[in-house]
Design a protein around this motif. Structure first.
Motif, PDB file in Angstrom:
ATOM      1  N   TRP A  19     -11.499  -2.239   3.971  1.00  0.00           N
ATOM      2  CA  TRP A  19     -10.829  -3.529   4.111  1.00  0.00           C
ATOM      3  C   TRP A  19      -9.400  -3.425   3.590  1.00  0.00           C
ATOM      4  O   TRP A  19      -9.160  -2.842   2.530  1.00  0.00           O
ATOM      5  N   LEU A  20      -8.474  -3.981   4.322  1.00  0.00           N
ATOM      6  CA  LEU A  20      -7.077  -4.051   3.893  1.00  0.00           C
ATOM      7  C   LEU A  20      -6.828  -5.475   3.402  1.00  0.00           C
ATOM      8  O   LEU A  20      -6.821  -6.424   4.186  1.00  0.00           O
ATOM      9  N   VAL A  21      -6.666  -5.625   2.067  1.00  0.00           N
ATOM     10  CA  VAL A  21      -6.584  -6.952   1.460  1.00  0.00           C
ATOM     11  C   VAL A  21      -5.251  -7.093   0.719  1.00  0.00           C
ATOM     12  O   VAL A  21      -4.887  -6.248  -0.096  1.00  0.00           O
ATOM     13  N   LYS A  22      -4.543  -8.170   1.003  1.00  0.00           N
ATOM     14  CA  LYS A  22      -3.296  -8.494   0.307  1.00  0.00           C
ATOM     15  C   LYS A  22      -3.623  -9.393  -0.884  1.00  0.00           C
ATOM     16  O   LYS A  22      -4.293 -10.409  -0.740  1.00  0.00           O
ATOM     17  N   VAL A  23      -3.172  -8.992  -2.083  1.00  0.00           N
ATOM     18  CA  VAL A  23      -3.481  -9.754  -3.301  1.00  0.00           C
ATOM     19  C   VAL A  23      -2.183 -10.207  -3.967  1.00  0.00           C
ATOM     20  O   VAL A  23      -1.134  -9.577  -3.805  1.00  0.00           O
ATOM     21  N   PRO A  24      -2.219 -11.306  -4.736  1.00  0.00           N
ATOM     22  CA  PRO A  24      -1.026 -11.759  -5.459  1.00  0.00           C
ATOM     23  C   PRO A  24      -0.580 -10.717  -6.493  1.00  0.00           C
ATOM     24  O   PRO A  24      -1.395  -9.960  -7.019  1.00  0.00           O
ATOM     25  N   LYS A  25       0.715 -10.700  -6.779  1.00  0.00           N
ATOM     26  CA  LYS A  25       1.270  -9.725  -7.717  1.00  0.00           C
ATOM     27  C   LYS A  25       0.642  -9.862  -9.098  1.00  0.00           C
ATOM     28  O   LYS A  25       0.323  -8.867  -9.749  1.00  0.00           O
ATOM     29  N   TYR A  26       0.450 -11.129  -9.563  1.00  0.00           N
ATOM     30  CA  TYR A  26      -0.104 -11.315 -10.907  1.00  0.00           C
ATOM     31  C   TYR A  26      -1.513 -10.770 -11.012  1.00  0.00           C
ATOM     32  O   TYR A  26      -1.940 -10.303 -12.068  1.00  0.00           O
ATOM     33  N   LEU A  27      -2.261 -10.780  -9.882  1.00  0.00           N
ATOM     34  CA  LEU A  27      -3.636 -10.285  -9.910  1.00  0.00           C
ATOM     35  C   LEU A  27      -3.659  -8.762 -10.061  1.00  0.00           C
ATOM     36  O   LEU A  27      -4.452  -8.213 -10.837  1.00  0.00           O
ATOM     37  N   SER A  28      -2.774  -8.067  -9.356  1.00  0.00           N
ATOM     38  CA  SER A  28      -2.710  -6.612  -9.500  1.00  0.00           C
ATOM     39  C   SER A  28      -2.259  -6.220 -10.904  1.00  0.00           C
ATOM     40  O   SER A  28      -2.694  -5.195 -11.444  1.00  0.00           O
ATOM     41  N   GLU A  29      -1.396  -7.045 -11.518  1.00  0.00           N
ATOM     42  CA  GLU A  29      -0.962  -6.774 -12.890  1.00  0.00           C
ATOM     43  C   GLU A  29      -2.125  -6.920 -13.869  1.00  0.00           C
ATOM     44  O   GLU A  29      -2.233  -6.156 -14.833  1.00  0.00           O
ATOM     45  N   TRP A  31      -5.277  -6.390 -13.109  1.00  0.00           N
ATOM     46  CA  TRP A  31      -6.154  -5.234 -12.866  1.00  0.00           C
ATOM     47  C   TRP A  31      -5.686  -4.010 -13.651  1.00  0.00           C
ATOM     48  O   TRP A  31      -6.504  -3.229 -14.134  1.00  0.00           O
ATOM     49  N   ASP A  32      -4.375  -3.843 -13.755  1.00  0.00           N
ATOM     50  CA  ASP A  32      -3.833  -2.688 -14.483  1.00  0.00           C
ATOM     51  C   ASP A  32      -4.210  -2.709 -15.957  1.00  0.00           C
ATOM     52  O   ASP A  32      -4.183  -1.671 -16.628  1.00  0.00           O
ATOM     53  N   LYS A  33      -4.557  -3.889 -16.481  1.00  0.00           N
ATOM     54  CA  LYS A  33      -4.913  -4.002 -17.894  1.00  0.00           C
ATOM     55  C   LYS A  33      -6.365  -3.621 -18.167  1.00  0.00           C
ATOM     56  O   LYS A  33      -6.763  -3.482 -19.321  1.00  0.00           O
ATOM     57  N   ALA A  34      -7.157  -3.468 -17.114  1.00  0.00           N
ATOM     58  CA  ALA A  34      -8.573  -3.133 -17.295  1.00  0.00           C
ATOM     59  C   ALA A  34      -8.713  -1.702 -17.802  1.00  0.00           C
ATOM     60  O   ALA A  34      -7.931  -0.816 -17.432  1.00  0.00           O
ATOM     61  N   PRO A  35      -9.701  -1.435 -18.666  1.00  0.00           N
ATOM     62  CA  PRO A  35      -9.920  -0.064 -19.140  1.00  0.00           C
ATOM     63  C   PRO A  35     -10.376   0.830 -18.002  1.00  0.00           C
ATOM     64  O   PRO A  35     -10.843   0.364 -16.956  1.00  0.00           O
ATOM     65  N   GLU A  36     -10.234   2.135 -18.193  1.00  0.00           N
ATOM     66  CA  GLU A  36     -10.633   3.090 -17.157  1.00  0.00           C
ATOM     67  C   GLU A  36     -12.116   2.937 -16.849  1.00  0.00           C
ATOM     68  O   GLU A  36     -12.951   2.839 -17.739  1.00  0.00           O
ATOM     69  N   GLY A  41     -13.723  -7.395 -11.634  1.00  0.00           N
ATOM     70  CA  GLY A  41     -14.238  -8.629 -11.044  1.00  0.00           C
ATOM     71  C   GLY A  41     -15.362  -8.347 -10.067  1.00  0.00           C
ATOM     72  O   GLY A  41     -15.845  -7.219  -9.955  1.00  0.00           O
ATOM     73  N   LYS A  42     -15.781  -9.388  -9.364  1.00  0.00           N
ATOM     74  CA  LYS A  42     -16.877  -9.262  -8.406  1.00  0.00           C
ATOM     75  C   LYS A  42     -16.496  -9.928  -7.086  1.00  0.00           C
ATOM     76  O   LYS A  42     -15.819 -10.957  -7.067  1.00  0.00           O
ATOM     77  N   ILE A  43     -16.951  -9.325  -5.992  1.00  0.00           N
ATOM     78  CA  ILE A  43     -16.745  -9.872  -4.655  1.00  0.00           C
ATOM     79  C   ILE A  43     -18.065 -10.448  -4.158  1.00  0.00           C
ATOM     80  O   ILE A  43     -19.102  -9.795  -4.229  1.00  0.00           O
ATOM     81  N   THR A  44     -18.003 -11.669  -3.668  1.00  0.00           N
ATOM     82  CA  THR A  44     -19.189 -12.340  -3.138  1.00  0.00           C
ATOM     83  C   THR A  44     -19.014 -12.564  -1.644  1.00  0.00           C
ATOM     84  O   THR A  44     -17.986 -13.094  -1.205  1.00  0.00           O
ATOM     85  N   SER A  57     -13.989 -12.969  -7.719  1.00  0.00           N
ATOM     86  CA  SER A  57     -13.978 -13.635  -9.027  1.00  0.00           C
ATOM     87  C   SER A  57     -13.485 -12.638 -10.072  1.00  0.00           C
ATOM     88  O   SER A  57     -14.112 -11.604 -10.304  1.00  0.00           O
ATOM     89  N   LEU A  58     -12.352 -12.943 -10.697  1.00  0.00           N
ATOM     90  CA  LEU A  58     -11.751 -12.062 -11.694  1.00  0.00           C
ATOM     91  C   LEU A  58     -12.596 -12.050 -12.961  1.00  0.00           C
ATOM     92  O   LEU A  58     -13.127 -13.076 -13.385  1.00  0.00           O
ATOM     93  N   SER A  59     -12.719 -10.870 -13.564  1.00  0.00           N
ATOM     94  CA  SER A  59     -13.460 -10.743 -14.814  1.00  0.00           C
ATOM     95  C   SER A  59     -12.840 -11.641 -15.874  1.00  0.00           C
ATOM     96  O   SER A  59     -11.616 -11.731 -16.003  1.00  0.00           O
ATOM     97  N   GLU A  60     -13.686 -12.314 -16.647  1.00  0.00           N
ATOM     98  CA  GLU A  60     -13.205 -13.277 -17.636  1.00  0.00           C
ATOM     99  C   GLU A  60     -12.316 -12.618 -18.689  1.00  0.00           C
ATOM    100  O   GLU A  60     -11.404 -13.238 -19.232  1.00  0.00           O
ATOM    101  N   GLU A  61     -12.572 -11.321 -18.982  1.00  0.00           N
ATOM    102  CA  GLU A  61     -11.769 -10.615 -19.990  1.00  0.00           C
ATOM    103  C   GLU A  61     -10.329 -10.411 -19.538  1.00  0.00           C
ATOM    104  O   GLU A  61      -9.453 -10.112 -20.352  1.00  0.00           O
ATOM    105  N   LEU A  62     -10.065 -10.552 -18.237  1.00  0.00           N
ATOM    106  CA  LEU A  62      -8.729 -10.286 -17.712  1.00  0.00           C
ATOM    107  C   LEU A  62      -7.971 -11.561 -17.356  1.00  0.00           C
ATOM    108  O   LEU A  62      -6.906 -11.495 -16.744  1.00  0.00           O
TER     109      LEU A  62
END
Length: 254
Positions: A19-29, A31-36, A41-44, A57-62
């Motif tokens: 899937w080719l998905v366009k995401v907002p800039k703040y969302l990708s930022e 994601w970069d904070k998540a540990p390796e 998040g989860k896709i439904t 749904s973005l992980s609550e920790e992020l």
């Protein structure tokens, strides 16, 4: 990359679909904070009235947004992001990756295109206001002085530029431009009460020159040149706190 890199086409044989998905800039930022190897998040994927619905749904920790402002700690990134699906448009798209070596690997062919959009709620509106404020702030730079400043400055009740400013207001009565963020706050407050305004009403509300006001409205608003609300302004969809007419009609149909 080497001039003659080999391409691994295993993805074609395995018929991998991506899937080719366009995401907002703040969302990708965020994601970069998540540990390796951490969860972002989860896709439904579900069905409603025979129509496929996809949401992230973005992980609550992020959700906490780190920033330099004192109010950033209370700014939460929106969690729910429904997908808007788009047709492939007759294009053939593929996704490639490159490892540590020179080999280029075909990961798969694009079978779906989508846009990941946030749910417009209070968190999203606070985030957009903060982003607008940050975009208008000048970056402060520190500079080390080679020698101490010895000039003595005496405090004054009124500075020359203030006197000139007040004199201009009294003599010609012209409107003086306020800071962009101050005008934005007044505009957002006004559009919380009504959806449409003509430029004359906005001038009366903000007490700003027409040219300055139109310049700001072009960034956050849409001008209606025809239809029932001709010659009026309304906020762009990403700044609205209400549903559009199309969304209201769709909700009533459901």
């Amino acid at each position: 990359m080497a001039d003659k890199a080999q391409v691994n086409l295993t993805g074609v044989k395995q018929s991998n679909g991506v899937w080719l998905v366009k995401v907002p800039k703040y969302l990708s930022e965020q994601w970069d904070k998540a540990p390796e190897n951490g969860e972002v998040g989860k896709i439904t994927i579900g069905k409603k009235l025979g129509k496929t619905e996809v949401s992230f749904s973005l992980s609550e920790e992020l959700t906490a947004r780190a920033g330099a402002g004192e109010n950033d700690a209370s700014t939460q990134v929106p969690r729910e992001h429904p997908f808007t699906m788009h047709p492939a448009g007759g294009q053939t798209l593929a996704v490639f990756s490159q490892g540590n070596g020179d080999e280029i690997r075909l990961e798969g062919m694009v079978v779906h295109r989508a846009e990941c959009r946030p749910v417009v709620n209070d968190d999203y509106m606070r985030l957009k206001k903060l982003q607008l404020k940050e975009s208008t702030e000048h970056q402060r730079l520190s500079q080390q002085l080679e020698r101490a400043v010895t000039s003595n400055f005496k405090p004054r009740a009124e500075h020359d530029f203030n006197l000139e400013h007040n004199k201009k207001k009294k003599t010609d009565g012209k409107m003086v431009r306020a800071e962009r963020q101050v005008v934005l706050d007044m505009l957002f407050s006004a559009f919380e009460k009504h959806q449409y305004y003509n430029i004359k009403d906005l001038v009366d509300i903000t007490k700003q020159p027409v040219t300055h006001l139109k310049e700001i409205m072009r960034d956050i608003g849409v001008y209606n040149s025809k239809g029932a609300h001709k010659s009026t302004w309304e906020l762009k969809p990403e700044y609205r706190h209400y549903r559009s007419a199309e969304e209201e009609e769709e909700m009533q149909t459901l």
